[in-house]
Design an enzyme around this catalytic site. Structure first.
Site, PDB file in Angstrom:
ATOM      1  N   GLN A   1      -8.312  10.209   2.658  1.00 63.38           N
ATOM      2  CA  GLN A   1      -9.770  10.180   2.640  1.00 63.38           C
ATOM      3  C   GLN A   1     -10.362  10.265   1.232  1.00 63.38           C
ATOM      4  O   GLN A   1     -11.539  10.581   1.073  1.00 63.38           O
ATOM      5  CB  GLN A   1     -10.321  11.346   3.484  1.00 63.38           C
ATOM      6  N   ASP A   2      -9.562   9.993   0.215  1.00 67.69           N
ATOM      7  CA  ASP A   2     -10.045  10.087  -1.169  1.00 67.69           C
ATOM      8  C   ASP A   2     -10.963   8.902  -1.496  1.00 67.69           C
ATOM      9  O   ASP A   2     -10.516   7.766  -1.520  1.00 67.69           O
ATOM     10  CB  ASP A   2      -8.850  10.096  -2.118  1.00 67.69           C
TER      11      ASP A   2
END
Length: 297
Positions: free
Chosen positions: A243-244
């Site tokens: 989810q970066d």
């Protein structure tokens, strides 16, 4: 900041040093991210390793535009300069000629990769977290946007803080707000909560020096070691986060792992997104497995 247990070889040199490289404008306290994993038997067992973390070149508290008071007259620096600054410090203060490894998150990952390229024999391993081999695409545009905000203020050239520059600094910092937590974490918050956090973030970032920010952002904006990854001989653990928003695995971690020989890719699942190094304990088993090879110096 240092902690852990230094061990020495037959020549009296420290041979179990691990260097922690903080993210952009982070200081020596960035090493606190690994403290939960330093108990006996943990991945970064403080009885086995000697940890060192310094405030990097360009960061407040080190040699930087703000600490030297040179402001916009400070020499431009690259990530190679940051690496050489760190190597000189380690040599002068600890007489260290070789380190066991480096751990770096975000910009700290840039530093780790750069050092492994420039000085292949200086370290045995590199842990590169939520980082990349180049700043490109959306991340490059973000850096350009921050640079444009800062340099568009006519007062920037004066070399002293004015009311206008304070406002410009806040806007430049707020441009980064959307690239910390994951999209999922932001969507889970109400607009009222987001507005409050946005306001708080902007106010807290006013403690940043605008010249430190400008120089650091520029050094990262020009980072690209894609053509030199084949020079790395150290073992590399690449930690990406699904989810970066800064460096998504499919654009950064995965292709980087394919280009670096003797590398291993670990993808975290964390709604902290780019800030996932604040919960490394969720991958403690994987980190311990990687570090087992380096426990008996």
């Amino acid at each position: 900041m240092t902690f852990g247990t230094p061990k020495y070889d037959d020549n009296g040199d420290i041979d179990n040093a691990i260097i922690y490289c903080s993210g952009s404008l982070g200081d020596f306290s960035g090493i606190n991210k690994i403290l939960p994993l330093t108990e006996s038997g943990d991945a970064f067992d403080a009885d086995k390793y000697f940890f060192i973390c310094m405030s990097a070149l360009g960061s407040p508290g080190s040699c930087s535009p703000s600490s030297t008071d040179l402001k916009n007259k400070f020499p431009k620096y690259s990530l190679v300069d940051v690496v050489n600054f760190q190597k000189q410090f380690l040599s002068e203060k600890f007489a260290i000629k070789h380190v066991l490894g480096l751990i770096g998150n975000s910009m700290g990952g840039f530093v780790g990769l750069t050092q492994a390229i420039e000085y292949p024999d200086f370290q045995d391993f590199v842990i590169c977290g939520v980082s990349s081999y180049k700043v490109a695409g959306h991340d490059y545009i973000l850096s350009k946007f921050v640079d444009e905000i800062i340099t568009s203020d006519p007062d920037y050239a004066k070399g002293e803080m004015t009311y206008s520059l304070v406002r410009t600094l806040r806007l430049a910092c707020l441009a980064e707000f959307n690239f910390g937590l994951s999209k999922e974490a932001l969507r889970a918050m109400t607009n009222e909560e987001l507005s409050a956090d946005f306001e708080t973030f902007g106010n807290e970032m006013l403690e940043t020096d605008i010249y430190d920010l400008k120089y650091c952002n520029e050094s990262c904006m020009n980072f690209n070691v894609e053509g030199n990854l084949d020079k790395i001989t150290a073992k590399v653990l690449i930690i990406s986060c699904k989810q970066d928003p800064h460096f998504p695995p499919e654009l950064d971690g995965i292709p980087m792992s394919e280009m670096i020989e003797n590398s291993k890719l670990l993808i975290m699942d964390s709604e902290l997104g780019h800030l996932c190094f604040n919960e490394l304990e969720t991958i403690s088993d994987e980190l311990k497995e990687f570090m087992e090879e380096f426990g008996d110096s």
